[in-house]
Scaffold this motif. Sequence first.
Motif, PDB file in Angstrom:
ATOM      1  N   VAL A 165      45.825  74.825  50.032  1.00 26.38           N
ATOM      2  CA  VAL A 165      45.387  73.664  49.273  1.00 26.38           C
ATOM      3  C   VAL A 165      45.230  72.485  50.212  1.00 26.38           C
ATOM      4  CG1 VAL A 165      46.529  74.427  47.168  1.00 26.38           C
ATOM      5  CG2 VAL A 165      47.765  72.968  48.770  1.00 26.38           C
TER       6      VAL A 165
ATOM      7  N   ILE B 177      45.866  69.102  52.067  1.00 32.17           N
ATOM      8  CA  ILE B 177      47.096  68.411  52.389  1.00 32.17           C
ATOM      9  C   ILE B 177      46.968  66.955  51.965  1.00 32.17           C
ATOM     10  CG2 ILE B 177      48.618  67.667  54.260  1.00 32.17           C
ATOM     11  CD1 ILE B 177      47.761  70.150  55.801  1.00 32.17           C
ATOM     12  N   LEU B 178      47.925  66.474  51.172  1.00 30.66           N
ATOM     13  CA  LEU B 178      47.898  65.099  50.716  1.00 30.66           C
ATOM     14  C   LEU B 178      48.810  64.251  51.575  1.00 30.66           C
ATOM     15  CD1 LEU B 178      48.090  65.484  46.842  1.00 30.66           C
ATOM     16  CD2 LEU B 178      46.062  65.239  48.269  1.00 30.66           C
TER      17      LEU B 178
ATOM     18  N   GLU C 196      49.703  59.558  48.621  1.00 30.53           N
ATOM     19  CA  GLU C 196      48.896  60.143  47.564  1.00 30.53           C
ATOM     20  C   GLU C 196      49.727  61.013  46.614  1.00 30.53           C
ATOM     21  OE1 GLU C 196      46.119  61.906  50.429  1.00 30.53           O
ATOM     22  OE2 GLU C 196      44.539  60.882  49.329  1.00 30.53           O
ATOM     23  N   THR C 197      50.979  61.251  46.956  1.00 32.06           N
ATOM     24  CA  THR C 197      51.831  62.088  46.146  1.00 32.06           C
ATOM     25  C   THR C 197      52.080  61.429  44.789  1.00 32.06           C
ATOM     26  OG1 THR C 197      52.924  62.952  48.110  1.00 32.06           O
ATOM     27  CG2 THR C 197      54.057  63.233  46.009  1.00 32.06           C
TER      28      THR C 197
ATOM     29  N   GLU D  39      56.827  62.388  39.468  1.00 31.00           N
ATOM     30  CA  GLU D  39      57.004  63.162  38.249  1.00 31.00           C
ATOM     31  C   GLU D  39      57.620  62.288  37.165  1.00 31.00           C
ATOM     32  OE1 GLU D  39      55.965  66.179  37.643  1.00 31.00           O
ATOM     33  OE2 GLU D  39      55.179  66.474  39.674  1.00 31.00           O
TER      34      GLU D  39
ATOM     35  N   HIS E   3      48.003  70.147  34.651  1.00 30.21           N
ATOM     36  CA  HIS E   3      48.743  69.536  35.754  1.00 30.21           C
ATOM     37  C   HIS E   3      48.979  68.054  35.464  1.00 30.21           C
ATOM     38  CE1 HIS E   3      48.306  73.190  37.925  1.00 30.21           C
ATOM     39  NE2 HIS E   3      47.004  73.083  38.059  1.00 30.21           N
TER      40      HIS E   3
ATOM     41  N   SER F 231      49.468  65.725  37.525  1.00 33.11           N
ATOM     42  CA  SER F 231      48.696  64.894  38.453  1.00 33.11           C
ATOM     43  C   SER F 231      47.301  64.621  37.902  1.00 33.11           C
ATOM     44  CB  SER F 231      48.600  65.576  39.824  1.00 33.11           C
ATOM     45  OG  SER F 231      48.038  66.873  39.701  1.00 33.11           O
TER      46      SER F 231
ATOM     47  N   ASN G  40      44.602  73.169  40.748  1.00 30.13           N
ATOM     48  CA  ASN G  40      45.284  72.844  41.994  1.00 30.13           C
ATOM     49  C   ASN G  40      46.032  71.525  41.771  1.00 30.13           C
ATOM     50  OD1 ASN G  40      45.893  71.763  44.589  1.00 30.13           O
ATOM     51  ND2 ASN G  40      44.274  72.999  45.514  1.00 30.13           N
ATOM     52  N   LYS G  41      47.338  71.596  41.557  1.00 29.50           N
ATOM     53  CA  LYS G  41      48.118  70.402  41.224  1.00 29.50           C
ATOM     54  C   LYS G  41      48.122  69.348  42.332  1.00 29.50           C
ATOM     55  CE  LYS G  41      52.604  68.802  39.569  1.00 29.50           C
ATOM     56  NZ  LYS G  41      53.958  69.193  39.102  1.00 29.50           N
ATOM     57  N   PRO G  42      48.394  69.718  43.608  1.00 27.67           N
ATOM     58  CA  PRO G  42      48.418  68.681  44.650  1.00 27.67           C
ATOM     59  C   PRO G  42      47.102  67.927  44.787  1.00 27.67           C
ATOM     60  CG  PRO G  42      49.469  70.683  45.433  1.00 27.67           C
ATOM     61  CD  PRO G  42      48.808  71.025  44.135  1.00 27.67           C
ATOM     62  N   ALA G  43      45.990  68.626  44.580  1.00 28.15           N
ATOM     63  CA  ALA G  43      44.681  67.984  44.694  1.00 28.15           C
ATOM     64  C   ALA G  43      44.211  67.370  43.383  1.00 28.15           C
ATOM     65  CB  ALA G  43      43.648  69.007  45.167  1.00 28.15           C
TER      66      ALA G  43
END
Length: 234
Positions: A22, A24-25, A29-30, A33, A68, A70, A175-178
């Motif tokens: 995936v 990389i953030l 950018e995180t 929760e 997600h 995000s 894709n949760k991180p993105a």
Amino acid sequence: MKKNWLALSLTLALALALSGTVPILHAEETVAEGNSAAGKGNVSSCGGCHGENGNSAMPTFPKLAQQHSSYLVKQLQAFKGGTRNDPVMSPMALALNDADMLDIAAYYSSQNISANPAPVLPADEDTADGATDEKKAKEAMQALLAKGSNLYRNGNLASEVSACIACHGPSGEGNKPAAFPALRSQHADYLIKSLTDFKSGTRSNNPENMMHMIAKKMSDEEIKAVSYHISTMK
């Protein structure tokens, strides 16, 4: 050369999706929760359209269950900031602060999405050869589902439509991180509307207009086919 480049890019994107790699953030950018229990207390006004547990009964309203967090936060921020407009969602988002958004997103992401019944062609829609009998309607739907499955996994090289799997995963898990949304078991009608809006430019809150660039190359039949296919994914 252009087709060769597209084929290479799709191949690389597919390889990344299948390998689980995936983007990389950066730390800034995180997405934090939220609190699911707090979010449950904030969704009373959301249930009328999206269902108490995020599984909307109306096929034109999106399911939010198991989405997600995000992505949900990103969309609420877009409604509040005006980069995405809706006569119902925009004023509702204005009343939410950042903590509210995180909590609501945490609640819906913790719910299980419901499976859809087998898709059928609308009663007023003829099959390709003009026939409307039940057998041919089923055959037409199976053909649409097969076309949608192929488009989801392979894209359309001739028209330069990217494969959905590259961003949304082999099973529509997203894709949760993105902050790429999960699509599996979403209502077909809502997906058709969303892709049509992306195609026309009505919806283009993505900073790079990624979905607009893809959807504008899709035919109406392709939009319908991939939407029906995604609605059957679990």
